[in-house]
Design a protein around this motif. Structure first.
Motif, PDB file in Angstrom:
ATOM      1  N   THR A  82     -25.636  63.807  32.126  1.00  0.00           N
ATOM      2  CA  THR A  82     -24.798  64.990  32.303  1.00  0.00           C
ATOM      3  C   THR A  82     -24.272  65.553  30.992  1.00  0.00           C
ATOM      4  N   GLY A  83     -24.263  64.766  29.937  1.00  0.00           N
ATOM      5  CA  GLY A  83     -23.691  65.198  28.677  1.00  0.00           C
ATOM      6  C   GLY A  83     -22.187  65.039  28.626  1.00  0.00           C
ATOM      7  N   ALA A  84     -21.593  64.485  29.686  1.00  0.00           N
ATOM      8  CA  ALA A  84     -20.138  64.338  29.757  1.00  0.00           C
ATOM      9  C   ALA A  84     -19.666  63.202  28.855  1.00  0.00           C
ATOM     10  N   LYS A  85     -18.466  63.368  28.299  1.00  0.00           N
ATOM     11  CA  LYS A  85     -17.867  62.323  27.468  1.00  0.00           C
ATOM     12  C   LYS A  85     -17.317  61.241  28.393  1.00  0.00           C
ATOM     13  N   LEU A  86     -17.795  60.013  28.214  1.00  0.00           N
ATOM     14  CA  LEU A  86     -17.336  58.887  29.030  1.00  0.00           C
ATOM     15  C   LEU A  86     -16.092  58.243  28.455  1.00  0.00           C
TER      16      LEU A  86
ATOM     17  N   LEU B   3     -25.206  57.694  25.142  1.00  0.00           N
ATOM     18  CA  LEU B   3     -25.357  58.002  23.728  1.00  0.00           C
ATOM     19  C   LEU B   3     -24.033  57.679  23.062  1.00  0.00           C
ATOM     20  N   VAL B   4     -24.073  56.883  21.996  1.00  0.00           N
ATOM     21  CA  VAL B   4     -22.861  56.527  21.265  1.00  0.00           C
ATOM     22  C   VAL B   4     -22.935  57.192  19.895  1.00  0.00           C
ATOM     23  N   LEU B   5     -21.908  57.979  19.579  1.00  0.00           N
ATOM     24  CA  LEU B   5     -21.803  58.625  18.273  1.00  0.00           C
ATOM     25  C   LEU B   5     -20.731  57.915  17.470  1.00  0.00           C
ATOM     26  N   ARG B   6     -21.044  57.569  16.232  1.00  0.00           N
ATOM     27  CA  ARG B   6     -20.015  57.013  15.339  1.00  0.00           C
ATOM     28  C   ARG B   6     -19.623  58.117  14.376  1.00  0.00           C
ATOM     29  N   LEU B   7     -18.329  58.421  14.392  1.00  0.00           N
ATOM     30  CA  LEU B   7     -17.779  59.474  13.552  1.00  0.00           C
ATOM     31  C   LEU B   7     -16.876  58.845  12.507  1.00  0.00           C
ATOM     32  N   ILE B   8     -16.746  59.511  11.359  1.00  0.00           N
ATOM     33  CA  ILE B   8     -15.848  59.020  10.319  1.00  0.00           C
ATOM     34  C   ILE B   8     -15.186  60.222   9.650  1.00  0.00           C
ATOM     35  N   ASN B   9     -13.941  60.020   9.214  1.00  0.00           N
ATOM     36  CA  ASN B   9     -13.250  61.088   8.488  1.00  0.00           C
ATOM     37  C   ASN B   9     -13.050  60.679   7.037  1.00  0.00           C
TER      38      ASN B   9
ATOM     39  N   ALA C 197     -10.388  59.759   5.537  1.00  0.00           N
ATOM     40  CA  ALA C 197      -9.462  58.632   5.376  1.00  0.00           C
ATOM     41  C   ALA C 197     -10.135  57.298   5.713  1.00  0.00           C
ATOM     42  N   GLY C 198     -11.385  57.331   6.150  1.00  0.00           N
ATOM     43  CA  GLY C 198     -12.104  56.096   6.468  1.00  0.00           C
ATOM     44  C   GLY C 198     -11.895  55.620   7.890  1.00  0.00           C
ATOM     45  N   ILE C 199     -11.299  56.441   8.741  1.00  0.00           N
ATOM     46  CA  ILE C 199     -11.080  56.054  10.136  1.00  0.00           C
ATOM     47  C   ILE C 199     -12.341  56.383  10.927  1.00  0.00           C
ATOM     48  N   ASN C 200     -12.845  55.385  11.643  1.00  0.00           N
ATOM     49  CA  ASN C 200     -14.038  55.526  12.467  1.00  0.00           C
ATOM     50  C   ASN C 200     -13.634  55.815  13.898  1.00  0.00           C
ATOM     51  N   LYS C 201     -14.435  56.621  14.576  1.00  0.00           N
ATOM     52  CA  LYS C 201     -14.283  56.864  16.005  1.00  0.00           C
ATOM     53  C   LYS C 201     -15.642  56.683  16.651  1.00  0.00           C
ATOM     54  N   LEU C 202     -15.636  56.127  17.848  1.00  0.00           N
ATOM     55  CA  LEU C 202     -16.849  56.032  18.651  1.00  0.00           C
ATOM     56  C   LEU C 202     -16.679  56.945  19.850  1.00  0.00           C
ATOM     57  N   MET C 203     -17.678  57.774  20.121  1.00  0.00           N
ATOM     58  CA  MET C 203     -17.690  58.620  21.310  1.00  0.00           C
ATOM     59  C   MET C 203     -18.875  58.190  22.157  1.00  0.00           C
TER      60      MET C 203
END
Length: 136
Positions: free
Chosen positions: A123-127, A103-109, A111-117
């Motif tokens: 397992t639900g673990a962060k890769l 599962l890939v989550l795209r996050l934004i704040n 300031a316009g900075i994007n993060k991909l998790m």
């Protein structure tokens, strides 16, 4: 000559009607049994289905000299219960993408900075994660 043409037209009409009857019959049988086949070619060539499964198609542009390895089927998804996922402070989820294992989550704040998790579905673990910053 005219009787020959009439005979040919009548014969073709009968073939069309027989084809439509066979098509309707096949659709009805396929609806009742998804494995239904008009012609079972596996009897003529017994090992052909196994041979087709083992065929690997090379990727376009793959010029590596390493031998190709068989990719196993993904493991079935197991229930992992309810989990709590910590999202970095100031970020919000704007997009998700899912495949059979991740599962890939795209996050934004603000300031316009994007993060991909990237999360493991089993397992639900962060890769891992990836921060995307605007160019200077």
């Amino acid at each position: 000559m005219r009787t020959v043409l009439v005979s040919i037209v009548i014969g073709m009409g009968l073939l069309i009607v027989l084809g439509l009857v066979a098509l309707v019959y096949g659709l009805i049988q396929k609806a009742d049994n998804p494995d239904f086949k008009f012609f079972d070619l596996s009897k003529n060539a017994p090992g052909i289905e196994e041979a087709i499964k083992d065929v690997e198609v090379p990727l376009v542009g793959n010029k590596s000299s390493q031998p190709q390895t068989n990719v196993s089927a993904p493991a079935p998804v197991k229930a992992f219960g309810d989990m709590r996922l910590e999202i970095p402070q100031g970020y919000k989820v704007v997009e998700t993408d899912l495949d059979s294992q991740r599962l890939v989550l795209r996050l934004i704040n603000d300031a316009g900075i994007n993060k991909l998790m990237v999360l493991d579905i089993n397992t639900g673990a962060k890769l891992g994660g990836l921060s995307l910053h605007p160019a200077q």
